[in-house]
Design a protein around this motif. Structure first.
Motif, PDB file in Angstrom:
ATOM      1  N   LEU A   7       0.864  -1.168   0.000  1.00  0.00           N
ATOM      2  CA  LEU A   7       0.000   0.000   0.000  1.00  0.00           C
ATOM      3  C   LEU A   7       0.903   1.221   0.000  1.00  0.00           C
ATOM      4  O   LEU A   7       1.657   1.442   0.942  1.00  0.00           O
ATOM      5  CB  LEU A   7      -0.911   0.029   1.236  1.00  0.00           C
ATOM      6  CG  LEU A   7      -1.739   1.303   1.402  1.00  0.00           C
ATOM      7  CD1 LEU A   7      -2.684   1.496   0.214  1.00  0.00           C
ATOM      8  CD2 LEU A   7      -2.513   1.279   2.709  1.00  0.00           C
ATOM      9  N   SER A  52       3.199  -1.159   4.052  1.00  0.00           N
ATOM     10  CA  SER A  52       2.672   0.152   3.675  1.00  0.00           C
ATOM     11  C   SER A  52       3.880   1.066   3.629  1.00  0.00           C
ATOM     12  O   SER A  52       4.780   0.970   4.461  1.00  0.00           O
ATOM     13  CB  SER A  52       1.634   0.667   4.672  1.00  0.00           C
ATOM     14  OG  SER A  52       2.241   1.016   5.894  1.00  0.00           O
ATOM     15  N   VAL A  65      -4.551   1.686   8.456  1.00  0.00           N
ATOM     16  CA  VAL A  65      -3.710   0.897   7.552  1.00  0.00           C
ATOM     17  C   VAL A  65      -3.502  -0.507   8.123  1.00  0.00           C
ATOM     18  O   VAL A  65      -3.024  -0.670   9.241  1.00  0.00           O
ATOM     19  CB  VAL A  65      -2.347   1.595   7.326  1.00  0.00           C
ATOM     20  CG1 VAL A  65      -1.437   0.734   6.477  1.00  0.00           C
ATOM     21  CG2 VAL A  65      -2.561   2.959   6.698  1.00  0.00           C
ATOM     22  N   LYS A  70       5.085  -1.282   8.471  1.00  0.00           N
ATOM     23  CA  LYS A  70       4.765   0.091   8.071  1.00  0.00           C
ATOM     24  C   LYS A  70       6.059   0.884   7.965  1.00  0.00           C
ATOM     25  O   LYS A  70       6.804   1.004   8.929  1.00  0.00           O
ATOM     26  CB  LYS A  70       3.816   0.734   9.084  1.00  0.00           C
ATOM     27  CG  LYS A  70       2.467   0.022   9.140  1.00  0.00           C
ATOM     28  CD  LYS A  70       1.548   0.619  10.171  1.00  0.00           C
ATOM     29  CE  LYS A  70       0.235  -0.142  10.186  1.00  0.00           C
ATOM     30  NZ  LYS A  70      -0.689   0.358  11.208  1.00  0.00           N
TER      31      LYS A  70
END
Length: 142
Positions: A7, A52, A65, A70
């Motif tokens: 993402l 992400s 998210v 991340k």
């Protein structure tokens, strides 16, 4: 090479085109890439992602998210954000990420510095001749 579901949280449809540059490169590496432009979209696309990558300074709710890892690529220097009223301090932005990289050399975060590149399909050599300097950098003052 392993294929990841990524993402990309970036300015994709709104101002700037850095998100497009990152998107194209991740796709060329063979990854499945979804985008979330937080400036104009209220929530990310559904599903869980392997990674992400936050490539924007537009504030958003990171808890929305769903990603195993991340990553933050911090686009400004910490002094710049101190000048903008109502922004989240650098230390607050980075604490919820598994990895942090910075565009600028931020004191205490030098090991995370990763210089930004340019998209050769968009940024091309000027046809004009430059007789004064051998190198010209075009971009922001930061």
């Amino acid at each position: 090479m392993r294929q990841y579901r990524i993402l990309l949280i970036c300015n994709f449809f709104s101002e700037g085109n850095t998100g497009l540059f990152v998107f194209k490169n991740l796709q060329q590496l063979g990854h499945i890439v979804s985008t979330w432009d937080t400036a104009i979209m209220p929530s990310p696309p559904p599903g869980e992602f392997d990674f992400s990558i936050t490539w924007t300074n537009h504030p958003f709710d990171l808890s929305l998210v769903k990603a195993k890892k991340k990553v933050l690529y911090y686009l400004e220097d910490s002094e710049y954000f101190k000048m903008i009223e109502g922004t989240v301090p650098f230390e607050e932005q980075v604490k919820h990420h598994d990895a942090v990289f910075t565009m600028n050399r931020i004191p205490g975060w030098e090991s995370c510095w990763l210089p930004v590149g340019s998209d050769p399909e968009i940024h091309r050599k000027l046809n004009e001749t430059n007789d004064v300097f051998r190198v010209i950098f075009i971009g922001t003052g930061r």
